[in-house]
Scaffold this motif. Structure first.
Motif, PDB file in Angstrom:
ATOM      1  N   UNK A   1     -29.608  -8.054   7.929  1.00  0.00           N
ATOM      2  CA  UNK A   1     -29.284  -7.299   9.135  1.00  0.00           C
ATOM      3  C   UNK A   1     -27.820  -6.896   9.190  1.00  0.00           C
ATOM      4  N   UNK A   2     -26.997  -7.434   8.307  1.00  0.00           N
ATOM      5  CA  UNK A   2     -25.582  -7.129   8.333  1.00  0.00           C
ATOM      6  C   UNK A   2     -25.348  -5.682   7.920  1.00  0.00           C
ATOM      7  N   UNK A   3     -24.322  -5.069   8.505  1.00  0.00           N
ATOM      8  CA  UNK A   3     -23.975  -3.697   8.171  1.00  0.00           C
ATOM      9  C   UNK A   3     -23.076  -3.679   6.949  1.00  0.00           C
ATOM     10  N   UNK A   4     -23.300  -2.726   6.071  1.00  0.00           N
ATOM     11  CA  UNK A   4     -22.466  -2.563   4.896  1.00  0.00           C
ATOM     12  C   UNK A   4     -21.228  -1.740   5.247  1.00  0.00           C
ATOM     13  N   UNK A   5     -20.158  -1.974   4.514  1.00  0.00           N
ATOM     14  CA  UNK A   5     -18.913  -1.254   4.744  1.00  0.00           C
ATOM     15  C   UNK A   5     -18.938   0.043   3.945  1.00  0.00           C
ATOM     16  N   UNK A   6     -18.821   1.171   4.636  1.00  0.00           N
ATOM     17  CA  UNK A   6     -18.878   2.481   3.983  1.00  0.00           C
ATOM     18  C   UNK A   6     -17.494   2.879   3.484  1.00  0.00           C
ATOM     19  N   UNK A   7     -17.424   3.410   2.260  1.00  0.00           N
ATOM     20  CA  UNK A   7     -16.144   3.845   1.710  1.00  0.00           C
ATOM     21  C   UNK A   7     -16.397   4.851   0.589  1.00  0.00           C
ATOM     22  N   UNK A   8     -15.355   5.622   0.249  1.00  0.00           N
ATOM     23  CA  UNK A   8     -15.400   6.505  -0.907  1.00  0.00           C
ATOM     24  C   UNK A   8     -14.353   6.014  -1.896  1.00  0.00           C
ATOM     25  N   UNK A   9     -14.710   5.899  -3.152  1.00  0.00           N
ATOM     26  CA  UNK A   9     -13.864   5.244  -4.144  1.00  0.00           C
ATOM     27  C   UNK A   9     -13.414   6.234  -5.214  1.00  0.00           C
ATOM     28  N   UNK A  10     -12.154   6.121  -5.608  1.00  0.00           N
ATOM     29  CA  UNK A  10     -11.598   6.946  -6.686  1.00  0.00           C
ATOM     30  C   UNK A  10     -11.878   6.262  -8.016  1.00  0.00           C
ATOM     31  N   UNK A  11     -12.715   6.871  -8.845  1.00  0.00           N
ATOM     32  CA  UNK A  11     -13.086   6.285 -10.131  1.00  0.00           C
ATOM     33  C   UNK A  11     -12.443   6.994 -11.318  1.00  0.00           C
ATOM     34  N   UNK A  12     -11.557   7.923 -11.065  1.00  0.00           N
ATOM     35  CA  UNK A  12     -10.952   8.672 -12.163  1.00  0.00           C
ATOM     36  C   UNK A  12     -10.217   7.732 -13.121  1.00  0.00           C
ATOM     37  N   UNK A  13     -10.606   7.797 -14.398  1.00  0.00           N
ATOM     38  CA  UNK A  13      -9.990   6.968 -15.417  1.00  0.00           C
ATOM     39  C   UNK A  13     -10.487   5.540 -15.459  1.00  0.00           C
ATOM     40  N   UNK A  14     -11.377   5.154 -14.561  1.00  0.00           N
ATOM     41  CA  UNK A  14     -11.901   3.792 -14.533  1.00  0.00           C
ATOM     42  C   UNK A  14     -13.071   3.644 -15.512  1.00  0.00           C
ATOM     43  N   UNK A  15     -13.216   2.443 -16.065  1.00  0.00           N
ATOM     44  CA  UNK A  15     -14.329   2.149 -16.964  1.00  0.00           C
ATOM     45  C   UNK A  15     -15.543   1.703 -16.156  1.00  0.00           C
ATOM     46  N   UNK A  16     -16.640   2.411 -16.341  1.00  0.00           N
ATOM     47  CA  UNK A  16     -17.878   2.128 -15.612  1.00  0.00           C
ATOM     48  C   UNK A  16     -19.000   1.899 -16.613  1.00  0.00           C
ATOM     49  N   UNK A  17     -19.769   0.833 -16.399  1.00  0.00           N
ATOM     50  CA  UNK A  17     -20.891   0.526 -17.282  1.00  0.00           C
ATOM     51  C   UNK A  17     -22.213   0.830 -16.584  1.00  0.00           C
ATOM     52  N   UNK A  18     -23.098   1.533 -17.275  1.00  0.00           N
ATOM     53  CA  UNK A  18     -24.458   1.775 -16.800  1.00  0.00           C
ATOM     54  C   UNK A  18     -25.407   1.122 -17.803  1.00  0.00           C
ATOM     55  N   UNK A  19     -26.205   0.181 -17.334  1.00  0.00           N
ATOM     56  CA  UNK A  19     -27.154  -0.513 -18.206  1.00  0.00           C
ATOM     57  C   UNK A  19     -28.543   0.063 -17.964  1.00  0.00           C
ATOM     58  N   UNK A  20     -29.084   0.704 -18.970  1.00  0.00           N
ATOM     59  CA  UNK A  20     -30.391   1.349 -18.856  1.00  0.00           C
ATOM     60  C   UNK A  20     -30.366   2.726 -19.484  1.00  0.00           C
ATOM     61  N   UNK A  21     -31.526   3.170 -19.963  1.00  0.00           N
ATOM     62  CA  UNK A  21     -31.583   4.476 -20.615  1.00  0.00           C
ATOM     63  C   UNK A  21     -32.704   5.357 -20.106  1.00  0.00           C
ATOM     64  N   UNK A  22     -33.236   5.035 -18.911  1.00  0.00           N
ATOM     65  CA  UNK A  22     -34.331   5.818 -18.349  1.00  0.00           C
ATOM     66  C   UNK A  22     -33.870   6.825 -17.322  1.00  0.00           C
ATOM     67  N   UNK A  23     -34.819   7.265 -16.484  1.00  0.00           N
ATOM     68  CA  UNK A  23     -34.531   8.320 -15.510  1.00  0.00           C
ATOM     69  C   UNK A  23     -33.545   7.856 -14.441  1.00  0.00           C
ATOM     70  N   UNK A  24     -33.643   6.598 -14.020  1.00  0.00           N
ATOM     71  CA  UNK A  24     -32.717   6.097 -12.992  1.00  0.00           C
ATOM     72  C   UNK A  24     -31.295   6.072 -13.536  1.00  0.00           C
ATOM     73  N   UNK A  25     -31.136   5.598 -14.750  1.00  0.00           N
ATOM     74  CA  UNK A  25     -29.806   5.575 -15.372  1.00  0.00           C
ATOM     75  C   UNK A  25     -29.273   6.988 -15.551  1.00  0.00           C
TER      76      UNK A  25
END
Length: 329
Positions: free
Chosen positions: A164-188
């Motif tokens: 029931x807790x509310x999530x904190x909404x924000x917009x994040x700057x990812x320029x130049x950041x390393x991001x990992x995506x695990x998966x190779x299907x349609x969702x990924x």
């Protein structure tokens, strides 16, 4: 920079590392000049070698193990000796295992005694409440319900409160950041397409990839065709779990949290640290996001379609009128 590498047992069960994460957080706070990292017994050699290749002056190994058995006496020292030969200029020190620390026995005994006292005290209060009710005509004790010590049976209630807790909404700057995506299907694939405009450096890991991945030609997106392994998290800022394999998802989640990396689980929003709301772009500057706190994605999709259909042109025109009026002398 000094480094502390904590060696713990591995688990694929979500939430299994909660206490361990608290230890990691405290160590990060108490040792600001030390690189604090964690690994499992299976990944020790690989993670230690990766750490030694970084700019570290020394490494201390801490077996987070209760018993001074086969792992602590033989397995860990064998890996340590092998890598010390490979990196002779970087001292590697082996600390005692958790169960061998001098104050560990006192801590365990004191905690158990306190727990037993709490249980006995709770039982005494319940018995006294029953005695008082029998003499005063109050509601009998058996109708009051026993209150378990430390709320050990209230796990489901706490989970419900968390939902029931509310999530904190924000917009994040990812320029130049390393991001990992695990998966190779349609969702990924959808996740990668939403990440590309951010300027993030994306690494996608999967044993197999959907054919549509071949259409991605961005230099910021690297496809690595192999099963997920903990080393894939090295240097990662955010991790996205996009597979249909619960065991893999749980491992990525646990590994990421042990390394203090925020993770998004596309299959289980309660397991992740954050969710990604549905986003719509209108004109040059307007971005509208829709979120149901991760609880009803189907409703978020319907809301997105409604906004695009009924408000899309109006929002574009609103921005145009605003820009025209702001440039008019």
């Amino acid at each position: 920079m000094k480094a502390l590498l904590i060696i713990a047992h591995h688990s694929i069960i979500p939430g299994a590392f909660k206490g361990f994460e608290e230890v990691m957080d405290r160590l990060h706070h108490e040792l600001p000049g030390t690189r604090v990292a964690s690994t499992s017994l299976l990944d020790l050699e690989k993670d230690l070698r990766t750490l030694l290749r970084e700019d570290v002056e020394s490494v201390a190994l801490f077996p987070y193990l209760l018993l001074n058995g086969q792992h602590a006496r033989n397995d860990v020292p064998m890996v340590m000796s092998k890598l010390q030969a490979e990196f002779p200029n970087i001292p590697i020190t082996l600390l005692p295992c958790l169960g061998d620390w001098s104050n560990f026995t006192d801590m365990v005994v004191e905690s158990v005694v306190n727990a037993q006292f709490t249980i006995q005290n709770s039982k005494l209060k319940i018995e006294n409440a029953g005695a008082e009710s029998s003499t005063s005509g109050a509601v009998p004790a058996q109708n009051l319900g026993a209150v378990p010590p430390a709320d050990v049976n209230n796990t489901s209630l706490r989970a419900a409160d968390a939902a029931k807790q509310s999530l904190f909404a924000m917009e994040m700057n990812l320029e130049g950041r390393n991001v990992l995506v695990v998966g190779g299907g349609s969702i990924a694939l959808r996740k990668v397409k939403t990440l590309l405009p951010t300027g993030a450096r994306i690494k996608v890991v999967s044993p197999q990839f959907a054919p549509e991945f071949a259409e991605i030609s961005s230099p910021n997106c690297m496809l690595v065709q192999h099963p997920y392994e903990p080393a894939d998290l090295m240097g990662v800022f955010l991790a996205f779990i996009c597979t249909d394999k619960p065991a893999v998802n749980a491992q990525v989640s646990n590994d990421a949290r042990a390394r203090r990396i925020l993770v998004n689980n596309a299959c289980d929003y309660l397991d992740g640290d954050f969710i990604v709301p549905a986003r719509m772009d209108f004109g040059e500057n307007i971005a509208v996001t829709v979120s149901t706190q991760g609880r009803t994605p189907a409703l978020a999709k319907k809301l997105k379609q409604k906004i695009q259909k009924e408000w899309g042109q109006e929002l574009v025109q609103l921005e145009k009128n605003f820009l025209d009026s702001s440039t008019t002398p």
